[in-house]
Design a protein around this motif. Structure first.
Motif, PDB file in Angstrom:
ATOM      1  N   ALA A   1     -11.321   0.737   8.411  1.00  0.00           N
ATOM      2  CA  ALA A   1     -11.570   1.979   9.160  1.00  0.00           C
ATOM      3  C   ALA A   1     -10.280   2.765   9.424  1.00  0.00           C
ATOM      4  N   ASP A   2      -9.208   2.078   9.792  1.00  0.00           N
ATOM      5  CA  ASP A   2      -7.978   2.808  10.125  1.00  0.00           C
ATOM      6  C   ASP A   2      -7.409   3.533   8.902  1.00  0.00           C
ATOM      7  N   ARG A   3      -7.516   2.875   7.743  1.00  0.00           N
ATOM      8  CA  ARG A   3      -7.021   3.507   6.510  1.00  0.00           C
ATOM      9  C   ARG A   3      -7.855   4.765   6.208  1.00  0.00           C
ATOM     10  N   ILE A   4      -9.164   4.667   6.410  1.00  0.00           N
ATOM     11  CA  ILE A   4     -10.035   5.831   6.151  1.00  0.00           C
ATOM     12  C   ILE A   4      -9.710   6.942   7.148  1.00  0.00           C
ATOM     13  N   ARG A   5      -9.523   6.562   8.419  1.00  0.00           N
ATOM     14  CA  ARG A   5      -9.180   7.573   9.429  1.00  0.00           C
ATOM     15  C   ARG A   5      -7.866   8.272   9.066  1.00  0.00           C
ATOM     16  N   ASP A   6      -6.871   7.503   8.606  1.00  0.00           N
ATOM     17  CA  ASP A   6      -5.589   8.105   8.221  1.00  0.00           C
ATOM     18  C   ASP A   6      -5.805   9.152   7.133  1.00  0.00           C
ATOM     19  N   GLY A   7      -6.649   8.800   6.142  1.00  0.00           N
ATOM     20  CA  GLY A   7      -6.929   9.728   5.047  1.00  0.00           C
ATOM     21  C   GLY A   7      -7.613  10.986   5.552  1.00  0.00           C
ATOM     22  N   MET A   8      -8.564  10.813   6.486  1.00  0.00           N
ATOM     23  CA  MET A   8      -9.283  11.982   7.031  1.00  0.00           C
ATOM     24  C   MET A   8      -8.306  12.879   7.795  1.00  0.00           C
ATOM     25  N   GLY A   9      -7.396  12.256   8.534  1.00  0.00           N
ATOM     26  CA  GLY A   9      -6.467  13.014   9.375  1.00  0.00           C
ATOM     27  C   GLY A   9      -5.462  13.828   8.573  1.00  0.00           C
TER      28      GLY A   9
END
Ligand SMILES: NC(=O)c1ccc[n+]([C@@H]2O[C@H](COP(=O)([O-])OP(=O)(O)OC[C@H]3O[C@@H](n4cnc5c(N)ncnc54)[C@H](O)[C@@H]3O)[C@@H](O)[C@H]2O)c1
Length: 263
Positions: free
Chosen positions: A207-215
């Motif tokens: 999840a954190d990796r996906i959030r980083d990409g979204m951000g």
């Protein structure tokens, strides 16, 4: 601490997950009594268990006006009145595995119909039910809708974006229609958040990796958290916003403001 919603009663749709759950917790922390309305009763009850005595759960399909009326009736029966209607429930059209987001020409009619029923009619029903209750109480009240940055700019699926554009348009027009009853109508317009609604697991190890990409798509460089959206809804629901109506407030890290230029 003085709460921003001390003494107020709110109905929150879609309160079993994501933004709705974050809003239920935040509104209650700020003194509100909350009715957690969700098509998934078990998840609404789980939210209530987190909030405690200040909350009640009800199964509610916002596409069905009687179901929304029942959620408002529960607020009145349990807590005596309604001050805030937060029309937050919404669904999206998920990407097809291996294909991605379907183009408009390929969108199945049944999927398009359901997303319109929930995202547009669901908000309309919430507004109708709340306005009737506000009138019965002698006027006043705040409506907050969850639209999307997709209601402000082209962003992702076309039909989904059209439903959210309908919500931003409704928010402006209704704000004018009910202003003389001292009812305020605003919306929050979040960019992508990692919630169950997009078919992703916010608690997955990735999840954190996906959030980083979204951000990275946002000028501020951070992804949007459901609590960011709940905080904007809290402000619009509260008396701090008593002279604000007809606003579609982006919660998007600057995404809809424009692109970075140079360098
Ligand atoms: N997650 C995002 O990227 C994103 C971005 C912009 C806007 N939004 C909007 O935010 C709102 C909340 O979504 P979320 O991200 O918290 O998703 P979520 O799936 O975590 O929560 C949505 C909740 O709504 C409930 N729900 C679905 N259909 C319903 C119906 N017919 N009646 C009542 N409840 C229903 C679901 O059971 C769920 O508990 C939606 O309106 C969504 O369109 C989400």
């Amino acid at each position: 601490m003085q709460g921003l919603l001390d003494g107020k009663v709110a109905v929150i749709t879609g309160a079993g997950s994501g933004v709705g759950r974050a809003a239920a917790l935040l509104f209650a922390e700020h003194g509100a009594k909350v009715v957690c309305a969700d098509i998934d009763l078990a998840n609404a009850e789980a939210t209530v268990a987190m909030v405690g005595d200040a909350a009640r759960a009800i199964r509610c399909d916002v596409a069905d006006p009687a179901s929304v009326d029942a959620a408002v009736a529960l607020a009145v029966a349990a807590f005596g009145r309604l001050d805030v209607m937060y029309n937050n429930a919404g669904i999206t059209i998920l990407p097809v595995p291996g294909v991605g987001l379907r183009k408009l020409v390929d969108a199945p009619a049944d999927e398009m119909r359901r997303v319109q029923e929930v995202n547009i009619n669901g908000v309309v029903h919430g507004c109708q039910s709340a306005i009737r209750q506000f009138a019965a109480q002698g006027g006043g009240g705040a409506i907050v809708n969850t639209a999307s940055v997709a209601g402000l700019i082209g962003y992702g699926g076309v039909v989904y974006g059209a439903t959210k554009g309908a919500v931003t348009s409704l928010t402006r027009a209704l704000a004018i229609e009910v202003a003389d009853q001292n009812v305020r109508v605003n919306s929050v317009c979040p960019a992508g958040m990692l919630t169950h609604y997009s078919g992703m697991d916010p608690d997955s190890p990735h999840a954190d990796r996906i959030r980083d990409g979204m951000g990275r798509a946002h000028p501020l460089g951070r992804s949007i958290d459901p609590r960011d959206t709940a905080a904007a809804a809290l402000f619009l629901a509260s008396d701090l916003a008593s002279n604000i109506t007809g606003v579609n407030l982006p919660v998007d890290g600057g995404l809809s403001a424009g692109r970075k230029t140079g360098a």
